[in-house]
Design a protein around this motif. Structure first.
Motif, PDB file in Angstrom:
ATOM      1  N   ALA A 269       3.890  -8.676  43.836  1.00 55.41           N
ATOM      2  CA  ALA A 269       3.401  -7.619  42.942  1.00 55.41           C
ATOM      3  C   ALA A 269       4.543  -6.727  42.482  1.00 55.41           C
ATOM      4  O   ALA A 269       4.598  -6.318  41.309  1.00 55.41           O
ATOM      5  CB  ALA A 269       2.330  -6.791  43.658  1.00 55.41           C
ATOM      6  N   ILE A 270       5.470  -6.431  43.373  1.00 58.03           N
ATOM      7  CA  ILE A 270       6.602  -5.563  43.024  1.00 58.03           C
ATOM      8  C   ILE A 270       7.457  -6.206  41.935  1.00 58.03           C
ATOM      9  O   ILE A 270       7.908  -5.549  40.996  1.00 58.03           O
ATOM     10  CB  ILE A 270       7.445  -5.264  44.273  1.00 58.03           C
ATOM     11  CG1 ILE A 270       6.633  -4.424  45.268  1.00 58.03           C
ATOM     12  CG2 ILE A 270       8.745  -4.545  43.907  1.00 58.03           C
ATOM     13  CD1 ILE A 270       7.297  -4.261  46.626  1.00 58.03           C
ATOM     14  N   LEU A 271       7.655  -7.532  42.046  1.00 53.52           N
ATOM     15  CA  LEU A 271       8.464  -8.260  41.070  1.00 53.52           C
ATOM     16  C   LEU A 271       7.679  -8.634  39.809  1.00 53.52           C
ATOM     17  O   LEU A 271       8.265  -9.065  38.827  1.00 53.52           O
ATOM     18  CB  LEU A 271       9.020  -9.542  41.698  1.00 53.52           C
ATOM     19  CG  LEU A 271      10.106  -9.372  42.769  1.00 53.52           C
ATOM     20  CD1 LEU A 271      10.280 -10.668  43.541  1.00 53.52           C
ATOM     21  CD2 LEU A 271      11.430  -8.949  42.138  1.00 53.52           C
ATOM     22  N   GLY A 272       6.367  -8.473  39.845  1.00 49.02           N
ATOM     23  CA  GLY A 272       5.552  -8.931  38.729  1.00 49.02           C
ATOM     24  C   GLY A 272       5.609 -10.437  38.594  1.00 49.02           C
ATOM     25  O   GLY A 272       5.613 -10.977  37.482  1.00 49.02           O
ATOM     26  N   LEU A 273       5.616 -11.133  39.724  1.00 49.00           N
ATOM     27  CA  LEU A 273       5.816 -12.576  39.734  1.00 49.00           C
ATOM     28  C   LEU A 273       4.719 -13.278  38.932  1.00 49.00           C
ATOM     29  O   LEU A 273       3.535 -13.056  39.152  1.00 49.00           O
ATOM     30  CB  LEU A 273       5.811 -13.082  41.187  1.00 49.00           C
ATOM     31  CG  LEU A 273       6.565 -14.367  41.476  1.00 49.00           C
ATOM     32  CD1 LEU A 273       8.057 -14.178  41.238  1.00 49.00           C
ATOM     33  CD2 LEU A 273       6.330 -14.827  42.906  1.00 49.00           C
ATOM     34  N   GLY A 274       5.141 -14.105  38.003  1.00 49.42           N
ATOM     35  CA  GLY A 274       4.202 -14.823  37.162  1.00 49.42           C
ATOM     36  C   GLY A 274       3.794 -14.063  35.914  1.00 49.42           C
ATOM     37  O   GLY A 274       3.132 -14.626  35.035  1.00 49.42           O
ATOM     38  N   GLU A 275       4.177 -12.792  35.818  1.00 49.94           N
ATOM     39  CA  GLU A 275       3.793 -11.968  34.670  1.00 49.94           C
ATOM     40  C   GLU A 275       4.999 -11.516  33.855  1.00 49.94           C
ATOM     41  O   GLU A 275       4.905 -11.366  32.635  1.00 49.94           O
ATOM     42  CB  GLU A 275       3.031 -10.729  35.150  1.00 49.94           C
ATOM     43  CG  GLU A 275       1.765 -11.038  35.915  1.00 49.94           C
ATOM     44  CD  GLU A 275       1.141  -9.799  36.516  1.00 49.94           C
ATOM     45  OE1 GLU A 275       1.719  -8.699  36.337  1.00 49.94           O
ATOM     46  OE2 GLU A 275       0.086  -9.929  37.164  1.00 49.94           O
ATOM     47  N   ARG A 276       6.130 -11.277  34.535  1.00 43.81           N
ATOM     48  CA  ARG A 276       7.318 -10.762  33.858  1.00 43.81           C
ATOM     49  C   ARG A 276       8.484 -11.722  34.050  1.00 43.81           C
ATOM     50  O   ARG A 276       8.486 -12.553  34.960  1.00 43.81           O
ATOM     51  CB  ARG A 276       7.685  -9.380  34.421  1.00 43.81           C
ATOM     52  CG  ARG A 276       6.644  -8.314  34.174  1.00 43.81           C
ATOM     53  CD  ARG A 276       7.188  -6.934  34.469  1.00 43.81           C
ATOM     54  NE  ARG A 276       7.374  -6.682  35.887  1.00 43.81           N
ATOM     55  CZ  ARG A 276       6.493  -6.037  36.651  1.00 43.81           C
ATOM     56  NH1 ARG A 276       5.367  -5.595  36.138  1.00 43.81           N
ATOM     57  NH2 ARG A 276       6.751  -5.829  37.921  1.00 43.81           N
TER      58      ARG A 276
ATOM     59  N   GLY B 297      13.510 -16.638  33.408  1.00 45.32           N
ATOM     60  CA  GLY B 297      12.275 -17.192  32.883  1.00 45.32           C
ATOM     61  C   GLY B 297      11.087 -16.548  33.570  1.00 45.32           C
ATOM     62  O   GLY B 297      11.246 -15.760  34.510  1.00 45.32           O
ATOM     63  N   ILE B 298       9.915 -16.870  33.101  1.00 41.35           N
ATOM     64  CA  ILE B 298       8.683 -16.389  33.746  1.00 41.35           C
ATOM     65  C   ILE B 298       8.206 -17.477  34.694  1.00 41.35           C
ATOM     66  O   ILE B 298       7.867 -18.583  34.261  1.00 41.35           O
ATOM     67  CB  ILE B 298       7.604 -16.056  32.706  1.00 41.35           C
ATOM     68  CG1 ILE B 298       8.091 -14.948  31.771  1.00 41.35           C
ATOM     69  CG2 ILE B 298       6.306 -15.630  33.406  1.00 41.35           C
ATOM     70  CD1 ILE B 298       7.128 -14.604  30.663  1.00 41.35           C
TER      71      ILE B 298
ATOM     72  N   PHE C 279       6.399 -19.996  44.063  1.00 42.09           N
ATOM     73  CA  PHE C 279       6.633 -20.019  42.613  1.00 42.09           C
ATOM     74  C   PHE C 279       7.533 -21.183  42.223  1.00 42.09           C
ATOM     75  O   PHE C 279       8.305 -21.704  43.025  1.00 42.09           O
ATOM     76  CB  PHE C 279       7.252 -18.702  42.135  1.00 42.09           C
ATOM     77  CG  PHE C 279       8.656 -18.455  42.617  1.00 42.09           C
ATOM     78  CD1 PHE C 279       9.753 -18.904  41.885  1.00 42.09           C
ATOM     79  CD2 PHE C 279       8.898 -17.777  43.808  1.00 42.09           C
ATOM     80  CE1 PHE C 279      11.050 -18.685  42.331  1.00 42.09           C
ATOM     81  CE2 PHE C 279      10.186 -17.554  44.249  1.00 42.09           C
ATOM     82  CZ  PHE C 279      11.267 -18.008  43.513  1.00 42.09           C
ATOM     83  N   ARG C 280       7.412 -21.567  40.966  1.00 38.95           N
ATOM     84  CA  ARG C 280       8.285 -22.568  40.345  1.00 38.95           C
ATOM     85  C   ARG C 280       8.856 -21.936  39.081  1.00 38.95           C
ATOM     86  O   ARG C 280       8.100 -21.384  38.273  1.00 38.95           O
ATOM     87  CB  ARG C 280       7.502 -23.825  40.003  1.00 38.95           C
ATOM     88  CG  ARG C 280       8.331 -24.891  39.274  1.00 38.95           C
ATOM     89  CD  ARG C 280       7.486 -26.107  38.909  1.00 38.95           C
ATOM     90  NE  ARG C 280       7.060 -26.838  40.097  1.00 38.95           N
ATOM     91  CZ  ARG C 280       5.801 -26.881  40.544  1.00 38.95           C
ATOM     92  NH1 ARG C 280       4.839 -26.208  39.904  1.00 38.95           N
ATOM     93  NH2 ARG C 280       5.504 -27.574  41.621  1.00 38.95           N
ATOM     94  N   LEU C 281      10.160 -22.001  38.925  1.00 38.31           N
ATOM     95  CA  LEU C 281      10.805 -21.416  37.751  1.00 38.31           C
ATOM     96  C   LEU C 281      11.615 -22.475  37.027  1.00 38.31           C
ATOM     97  O   LEU C 281      12.573 -23.020  37.580  1.00 38.31           O
ATOM     98  CB  LEU C 281      11.721 -20.261  38.154  1.00 38.31           C
ATOM     99  CG  LEU C 281      12.547 -19.646  37.015  1.00 38.31           C
ATOM    100  CD1 LEU C 281      11.644 -18.938  36.017  1.00 38.31           C
ATOM    101  CD2 LEU C 281      13.600 -18.681  37.549  1.00 38.31           C
ATOM    102  N   THR C 282      11.216 -22.772  35.799  1.00 37.28           N
ATOM    103  CA  THR C 282      12.029 -23.585  34.897  1.00 37.28           C
ATOM    104  C   THR C 282      12.711 -22.611  33.952  1.00 37.28           C
ATOM    105  O   THR C 282      12.046 -22.004  33.100  1.00 37.28           O
ATOM    106  CB  THR C 282      11.163 -24.578  34.109  1.00 37.28           C
ATOM    107  OG1 THR C 282      10.484 -25.449  35.024  1.00 37.28           O
ATOM    108  CG2 THR C 282      12.028 -25.407  33.172  1.00 37.28           C
TER     109      THR C 282
END
Length: 207
Positions: free
Chosen positions: A63-70, A106-107, A157-160
């Motif tokens: 939530a702090i990082l906005g993971l998946g949103e930012r 990336g998001i 998470f997965r980041l491309t």
């Protein structure tokens, strides 16, 4: 990271090697109250041959990082170290810092609990290794119930990356003789950086 064409690192194979050898990264995001950063281990996605990485964070870092949103900036730091002008010979010179670093942006995509468990298991296996006494995620006294409860406290998470900036500053702008002197000087105090400089120097002279 300001780019310099002389030091640009663009080869996907070399970038994958950097990530694989230096999995402890900084995750940076624009939070509600300004920039926030966390530190976690990541791995290359074993189902891809590009720069896609997988990892996890502990709650509430998601939530702090906005993971998946930012947008997330992943900073990968390879070997680095101080370069004294003493190694340049009797010429006007100033010190510098040699380094290898990559920024992946990336998001990220959030993983399902099942995918997250697989990433957690891979992560443990990677660093436990295959030596006698190594302890996998599900090894006793752990059981599935314990591991699944642990997973619920994490977010995978997965980041491309949609943007990649990478830099390998290893005295490429110096003569071969100076590079050899620097490698010799680093060999005891910073062998990891010396090894990367040797690898880069050998690649430049290879036909």
């Amino acid at each position: 990271m300001r780019q310099n064409p002389s030091f640009a690192m663009t080869d996907v194979g070399e970038l994958r090697r950097l990530i694989d050898l230096h999995p402890w990264v900084a995750l940076v995001s624009q939070g509600d109250d300004g920039l926030v950063a966390s530190h976690y281990a990541v791995m290359l996605d074993d189902e891809r041959d590009d720069l896609t990485i997988v990892g996890h964070v502990g709650k509430p870092d998601d939530a702090i990082l906005g993971l998946g949103e930012r947008e997330l900036l992943v900073v990968v730091q390879g070997p680095h170290g101080y370069i004294t002008p003493q190694w340049y010979g009797d010429v006007p010179a100033v010190p510098t810092w040699n380094f290898i670093s990559a920024h992946l942006s990336g998001i990220p995509e959030l993983l399902s609990p099942e995918e997250d468990l697989r990433v957690l298991e891979r992560l443990v296996d990677r660093f436990e290794g295959q030596e006698d006494g190594s302890r996998g995620l599900y090894a006793l006294p752990n059981d599935a119930t314990f591991v699944e409860r642990l997973e619920r406290g994490t977010v995978g998470f997965r980041l491309t990356p949609t943007r990649v900036t990478a830099k390998r500053k290893l005295s490429q702008n110096k003569t071969a003789e100076v590079v050899e002197t620097i490698i010799d000087g680093l060999s005891e105090q910073n062998p990891a950086l010396a090894a990367e400089m040797r690898r880069a120097a050998d690649a430049r002279v290879r036909p």
